[in-house]
Structure formats: C-alpha cells, structure tokens
Design a protein around this motif. Sequence first.
Motif, short mmCIF file in Angstrom:
data_model
loop_
_atom_site.label_atom_id
_atom_site.label_comp_id
_atom_site.label_asym_id
_atom_site.label_seq_id
_atom_site.Cartn_x
_atom_site.Cartn_y
_atom_site.Cartn_z
N GLU A 227 0.74 -1.20 -0.29
CA GLU A 227 0.00 0.19 -0.01
C GLU A 227 0.78 0.94 -0.15
OE1 GLU A 227 -0.37 -2.39 1.80
OE2 GLU A 227 -2.57 -3.54 1.63
N GLU A 228 2.29 1.50 0.38
CA GLU A 228 2.71 2.68 0.72
C GLU A 228 3.48 2.45 -1.01
OE1 GLU A 228 6.50 4.86 1.02
OE2 GLU A 228 6.32 2.46 0.71
N GLN A 229 3.80 1.65 -1.36
CA GLN A 229 4.57 1.75 -2.74
C GLN A 229 3.90 1.76 -3.47
OE1 GLN A 229 5.64 -2.39 -3.53
NE2 GLN A 229 8.25 -2.16 -2.49
N ASN A 230 2.30 1.77 -3.31
CA ASN A 230 1.40 2.31 -4.52
C ASN A 230 1.39 3.62 -4.15
OD1 ASN A 230 0.70 -0.30 -5.67
ND2 ASN A 230 -1.35 -1.15 -4.28
N GLN A 231 1.33 4.75 -2.99
CA GLN A 231 1.44 5.59 -2.51
C GLN A 231 2.48 6.78 -3.76
OE1 GLN A 231 1.84 5.99 1.51
NE2 GLN A 231 -0.86 5.66 1.99
N PRO A 257 -12.57 12.81 -9.41
CA PRO A 257 -13.39 12.16 -8.08
C PRO A 257 -13.25 10.71 -9.38
CG PRO A 257 -14.10 14.38 -7.89
CD PRO A 257 -13.05 14.30 -9.10
N TYR A 258 -13.23 10.79 -9.92
CA TYR A 258 -14.05 9.88 -11.13
C TYR A 258 -12.82 8.63 -11.58
CZ TYR A 258 -18.49 11.59 -12.42
OH TYR A 258 -19.54 12.14 -11.93
N ILE A 259 -11.79 8.77 -11.51
CA ILE A 259 -10.39 8.78 -11.39
C ILE A 259 -10.43 6.58 -10.24
CG2 ILE A 259 -7.91 7.97 -11.25
CD1 ILE A 259 -7.71 10.67 -12.28
N ASN A 260 -10.21 6.04 -10.90
CA ASN A 260 -10.67 4.93 -10.05
C ASN A 260 -8.90 4.44 -9.57
OD1 ASN A 260 -10.22 1.76 -9.69
ND2 ASN A 260 -11.07 1.56 -11.74
N ALA A 261 -9.51 3.71 -8.22
CA ALA A 261 -8.44 3.41 -7.48
C ALA A 261 -7.37 2.64 -7.57
CB ALA A 261 -9.15 3.54 -6.04
N GLU A 262 -7.37 1.94 -9.12
CA GLU A 262 -6.95 0.77 -9.50
C GLU A 262 -5.93 2.15 -9.90
OE1 GLU A 262 -6.17 -2.83 -12.53
OE2 GLU A 262 -8.14 -1.97 -12.37
N ILE A 263 -5.72 3.40 -10.23
CA ILE A 263 -4.87 4.44 -10.65
C ILE A 263 -3.82 4.88 -9.26
CG2 ILE A 263 -4.41 6.21 -12.31
CD1 ILE A 263 -5.05 4.15 -14.16
N VAL A 264 -4.70 5.67 -8.55
CA VAL A 264 -4.13 5.99 -7.48
C VAL A 264 -5.86 7.09 -7.01
CG1 VAL A 264 -3.53 8.31 -8.68
CG2 VAL A 264 -1.91 7.00 -6.35
N ARG A 265 -5.13 7.02 -5.44
CA ARG A 265 -6.40 7.55 -4.78
C ARG A 265 -5.54 9.13 -4.60
NH1 ARG A 265 -10.07 5.50 -1.44
NH2 ARG A 265 -10.82 7.75 -1.03
#
Length: 278
Positions: A227-231, A257-265
């Motif tokens: 999860e940290e690497q995904n940040q 707001p529509y950008i998927n969490a698979e990309i990044v939050r």
Amino acid sequence: MHVAFRVALVVASAFVGVVAQAMFADRVASYHAELLTCAAALILFVAAADLPGKFRNKRQTQGEEQVSSSPWERFDSDTPNHIAEQKGETIRYQHGSLFAQRIRLRSKSSGNVDAEIWAIKLYDRSYWDFGSDKRLIVGRRRPVKLENELNSGRLRELFSKVEHVLCIGLVSNAEDQDGKGENLSLDRARRLEEWVRYSSVMLDQTTKLHAVPLGKALDNQKRDDPEEQNQRVGVLIGLKSENPLLTLPILIDQMMPYINAEIVRLDRYARNMATQFG
C-alpha cells in the motif's frame, strides 16, 4: 514447442537417418532401414514444419501491441449537467503493460461528449524508488527505462487527442518523515514532465505539459508495504475539453473524483490538484 527444441529434433532426426543408411547399407533386413528412414523423415517433418511460423510469430509479437478494453459503463453519480462514463484499457507491448482509465462527460441536454480524460498508471507495478526523484523501479527493484516504457503506439494515439498532460508527483506518507515531501513531490512531477516531453508519445507540440505535485499521501503506511508503494506510483493524466465553459480547473475538479483507485487515490494527498490551476 520451443524453437530450440524443434531445431534439436531436426538435427537428431537427420542423424538417425544417416545412421540407418550406414547400418543397413549391405541390404541385410532392408525393411528395417526403410522403416527407420521413414521414422526419421516423419520426425524431421514434424519438427521443421512450423519453424517459419514460429519465427514469424516471434517477430510479430515483438513488434505488435495488444489492447484489451472493457465496454463503456455509466457511473452511479453524475455532475449537474453531465453523464459520467468510464472504460478501462490494458496496453500490452514489448516492454511490459500499461493500464489506462478513460472517462468522458456527456451533456445531459445534447448527448455530446463535452470532455474526456485518460488516467494512466505507468508500467505494471512500478513505483518511485524510496526517497528518489530519478528512478522508477518495478518488481525486484529493477529500474524502469521510461524511454522504452513510453514507446507505445496506443499511448501515442491517446496523447494525440488531448490538450493537456498532467505529470503527477506523488510522495508516500513514509517518505515525508523529515518534512521534505513537498520538494520531492515537485521534483518527481518535473522529472516525469521531462521524460514525457522528450518521449515518442509527444507528437503534437501544441499539447501542454504540466508538472503537478500533490505532496505526501495522507494515509499512514509502513515503508515498502504494497500500500505504501502504491502511494508513490508514476501517473500521467491527459485531458481534452470540447466545451469552452469547461476550463482546466473546472474540468479537473469535476473529473478527478472519477479516477479509479486502481490508478491511484488522488484525493488522498496533501495538495488539491484543481487549486493549482486556479
């Protein structure tokens, strides 16, 4: 079968044929020679029959991209004047794969597409080296050669349709222990901008590039956790507006707001993106 295995079969079958003829040259039990020779010929045929196709397919695989996409689907929530829709694309090519999320806003009154966005996560499972603004790494800390990773025909096609490309600088929560997250975020955004500017995807010189630092992530994570690497992933966002009323800050505010969490939050970082274009 592997090409090398087929080549070995070719050589072996030829050797069997030669030995068979030598063994039975005196015509003793000649039917054995014929049988053995036929068997060798059969092995030779099976082994060699598909060699041209193997080499041809290998060349095609190296030079061609595979694009798989999902159908357009509507979001549950819309903007006051627009219907929001999305689809995902996975681009697989010689150096790896990219994931792109396409989002569009269709006017509720006319049905026309007023704006589109492409959110792209660079290369499969890649992220910035901890504390670095110079290296994107993947897997077992293998450096990403972005000049190769961005050499994608599909990416060139997508970027030829946008007016703006946002190069997002992200810093994980664990990287900001010394309070230097803002500087690192800006340096990463500028590094991405530099890489993209001189890559093969930037065919249209009128496309505007922006280095966009978002600062550190707000969610606490331990160093090197997934999860940290995904940040601290590398993210590019392309935007296009067909409606002059949708200026860049408004477009970003409505579509982010529509950008998927698979990309990044993107909403889980210290800085707001839209305010940087106010």
